[in-house]
Motif scaffolding. Sequence first.
Motif, PDB file in Angstrom:
ATOM      1  N   MET A  34      12.345   8.629   7.087  1.00  0.00           N
ATOM      2  CA  MET A  34      11.154   9.206   7.718  1.00  0.00           C
ATOM      3  C   MET A  34      10.056   9.531   6.702  1.00  0.00           C
ATOM      4  SD  MET A  34      13.261  11.690  10.329  1.00  0.00           S
ATOM      5  CE  MET A  34      11.961  12.882  10.345  1.00  0.00           C
ATOM      6  N   PHE A  35      10.305   9.294   5.419  1.00  0.00           N
ATOM      7  CA  PHE A  35       9.335   9.671   4.393  1.00  0.00           C
ATOM      8  C   PHE A  35       8.666   8.428   3.815  1.00  0.00           C
ATOM      9  CE2 PHE A  35      12.586  12.967   4.496  1.00  0.00           C
ATOM     10  CZ  PHE A  35      11.811  14.114   4.622  1.00  0.00           C
ATOM     11  N   SER A  36       7.428   8.602   3.402  1.00  0.00           N
ATOM     12  CA  SER A  36       6.703   7.502   2.775  1.00  0.00           C
ATOM     13  C   SER A  36       5.695   8.069   1.780  1.00  0.00           C
ATOM     14  CB  SER A  36       5.987   6.635   3.826  1.00  0.00           C
ATOM     15  OG  SER A  36       4.959   7.382   4.459  1.00  0.00           O
ATOM     16  N   SER A  37       5.243   7.209   0.891  1.00  0.00           N
ATOM     17  CA  SER A  37       4.238   7.582  -0.098  1.00  0.00           C
ATOM     18  C   SER A  37       3.242   6.445  -0.193  1.00  0.00           C
ATOM     19  CB  SER A  37       4.890   7.839  -1.454  1.00  0.00           C
ATOM     20  OG  SER A  37       3.922   8.182  -2.414  1.00  0.00           O
ATOM     21  N   SER A  38       1.955   6.787  -0.189  1.00  0.00           N
ATOM     22  CA  SER A  38       0.909   5.764  -0.195  1.00  0.00           C
ATOM     23  C   SER A  38       0.153   5.772  -1.512  1.00  0.00           C
ATOM     24  CB  SER A  38      -0.080   5.991   0.954  1.00  0.00           C
ATOM     25  OG  SER A  38       0.571   5.906   2.198  1.00  0.00           O
ATOM     26  N   GLN A  63       0.820  -1.209   0.000  1.00  0.00           N
ATOM     27  CA  GLN A  63       0.000   0.000   0.000  1.00  0.00           C
ATOM     28  C   GLN A  63       0.859   1.265   0.000  1.00  0.00           C
ATOM     29  OE1 GLN A  63      -3.285   0.290  -0.291  1.00  0.00           O
ATOM     30  NE2 GLN A  63      -3.138   2.520  -0.201  1.00  0.00           N
ATOM     31  N   LYS A  64       2.076   1.139   0.530  1.00  0.00           N
ATOM     32  CA  LYS A  64       2.936   2.315   0.570  1.00  0.00           C
ATOM     33  C   LYS A  64       4.404   1.923   0.403  1.00  0.00           C
ATOM     34  CE  LYS A  64       3.463   2.506   5.615  1.00  0.00           C
ATOM     35  NZ  LYS A  64       3.302   3.340   6.813  1.00  0.00           N
ATOM     36  N   VAL A  65       5.209   2.913   0.064  1.00  0.00           N
ATOM     37  CA  VAL A  65       6.655   2.738  -0.029  1.00  0.00           C
ATOM     38  C   VAL A  65       7.277   3.798   0.863  1.00  0.00           C
ATOM     39  CG1 VAL A  65       6.843   4.245  -2.072  1.00  0.00           C
ATOM     40  CG2 VAL A  65       8.614   2.561  -1.626  1.00  0.00           C
ATOM     41  N   SER A  66       8.330   3.424   1.576  1.00  0.00           N
ATOM     42  CA  SER A  66       8.907   4.369   2.527  1.00  0.00           C
ATOM     43  C   SER A  66      10.420   4.231   2.575  1.00  0.00           C
ATOM     44  CB  SER A  66       8.316   4.154   3.923  1.00  0.00           C
ATOM     45  OG  SER A  66       8.549   2.833   4.353  1.00  0.00           O
ATOM     46  N   ALA A  67      11.054   5.307   3.016  1.00  0.00           N
ATOM     47  CA  ALA A  67      12.510   5.318   3.220  1.00  0.00           C
ATOM     48  C   ALA A  67      12.795   6.355   4.297  1.00  0.00           C
ATOM     49  CB  ALA A  67      13.232   5.678   1.938  1.00  0.00           C
ATOM     50  N   PHE A  82      14.571   1.491  -6.287  1.00  0.00           N
ATOM     51  CA  PHE A  82      13.262   0.956  -6.669  1.00  0.00           C
ATOM     52  C   PHE A  82      12.568   1.876  -7.669  1.00  0.00           C
ATOM     53  CE2 PHE A  82      12.574   3.595  -2.905  1.00  0.00           C
ATOM     54  CZ  PHE A  82      11.515   4.403  -3.314  1.00  0.00           C
ATOM     55  N   VAL A  83      11.608   1.283  -8.350  1.00  0.00           N
ATOM     56  CA  VAL A  83      10.679   2.009  -9.216  1.00  0.00           C
ATOM     57  C   VAL A  83       9.293   1.509  -8.840  1.00  0.00           C
ATOM     58  CG1 VAL A  83       9.899   2.432 -11.580  1.00  0.00           C
ATOM     59  CG2 VAL A  83      12.351   2.184 -11.106  1.00  0.00           C
ATOM     60  N   VAL A  84       8.322   2.428  -8.704  1.00  0.00           N
ATOM     61  CA  VAL A  84       6.979   2.002  -8.325  1.00  0.00           C
ATOM     62  C   VAL A  84       5.987   2.251  -9.454  1.00  0.00           C
ATOM     63  CG1 VAL A  84       7.380   2.346  -5.860  1.00  0.00           C
ATOM     64  CG2 VAL A  84       6.358   4.189  -7.212  1.00  0.00           C
ATOM     65  N   GLY A 127      16.075   6.521  -2.707  1.00  0.00           N
ATOM     66  CA  GLY A 127      16.058   5.137  -3.170  1.00  0.00           C
ATOM     67  C   GLY A 127      15.268   4.978  -4.458  1.00  0.00           C
ATOM     68  N   ASP A 128      14.424   5.964  -4.784  1.00  0.00           N
ATOM     69  CA  ASP A 128      13.685   5.924  -6.056  1.00  0.00           C
ATOM     70  C   ASP A 128      14.690   6.194  -7.181  1.00  0.00           C
ATOM     71  OD1 ASP A 128      12.091   6.545  -8.340  1.00  0.00           O
ATOM     72  OD2 ASP A 128      10.410   7.010  -7.016  1.00  0.00           O
TER      73      ASP A 128
END
Length: 204
Positions: free
Chosen positions: A101-105, A95-99, A173-175, A157-158
């Motif tokens: 303290m940041f994350s994206s849902s 549901q989300k990707v994080s690194a 990573f790539v989402v 990391g993106d």
Amino acid sequence: MRTKFGLILMICAFLVISACGNNPTSSDSAKQDESVNAVGETVKDEPSKEATTEPAKEEPKEEPKEEPKEASNKPGEKFTLGDWEVVLDSFEFDQKVSADMFSSSADEGNKFLILNYTVTNNGKEAKDFTSIIGGVSMKAIFKEEYEYNYTVTMIDGDLGTGSIKPLATKSGFVVIEVPDGVADSKESLVIKLEDQDKAQITLR
């Protein structure tokens, strides 16, 4: 009487001679086929040759240029894509990707397909693997007809957030955001990549 008879013989003889004189002999017809050139030499006339026209040669047709071949790979296999050497180390749905303290849902009803790559830039200048503008084109194809493009998250990391130097290797990573139905399905799902070449990775 004798005089008249002699006169008749002379007339007959004259007619015979004149008739023979009008018939062209073979030697005369041979002479007619000859003409004298400017130097005074006798040249035999040849029948005029009709101009022969050669059929126009067809120009070789240009063969259509072949489209770049699309190599098919599996996760864990190394392949080349233009100046890039690429390995998809693993993938997952979340549901989300994080690194840090940041994350994206992902939006409600969707999940992120998270593709973890290791890439090497074999080119002669620094460039992005993926980016908002330029970089490698990447999309997920579900059941060979539904397409989903990647999303740049701006999280560390993106692979779309920073360029990679020549001959440097980077993991990241790539989402790609897809509906839950795609994430939960067992139907075919492949990743299509395109740069100077084309490649695909079969996920299932």
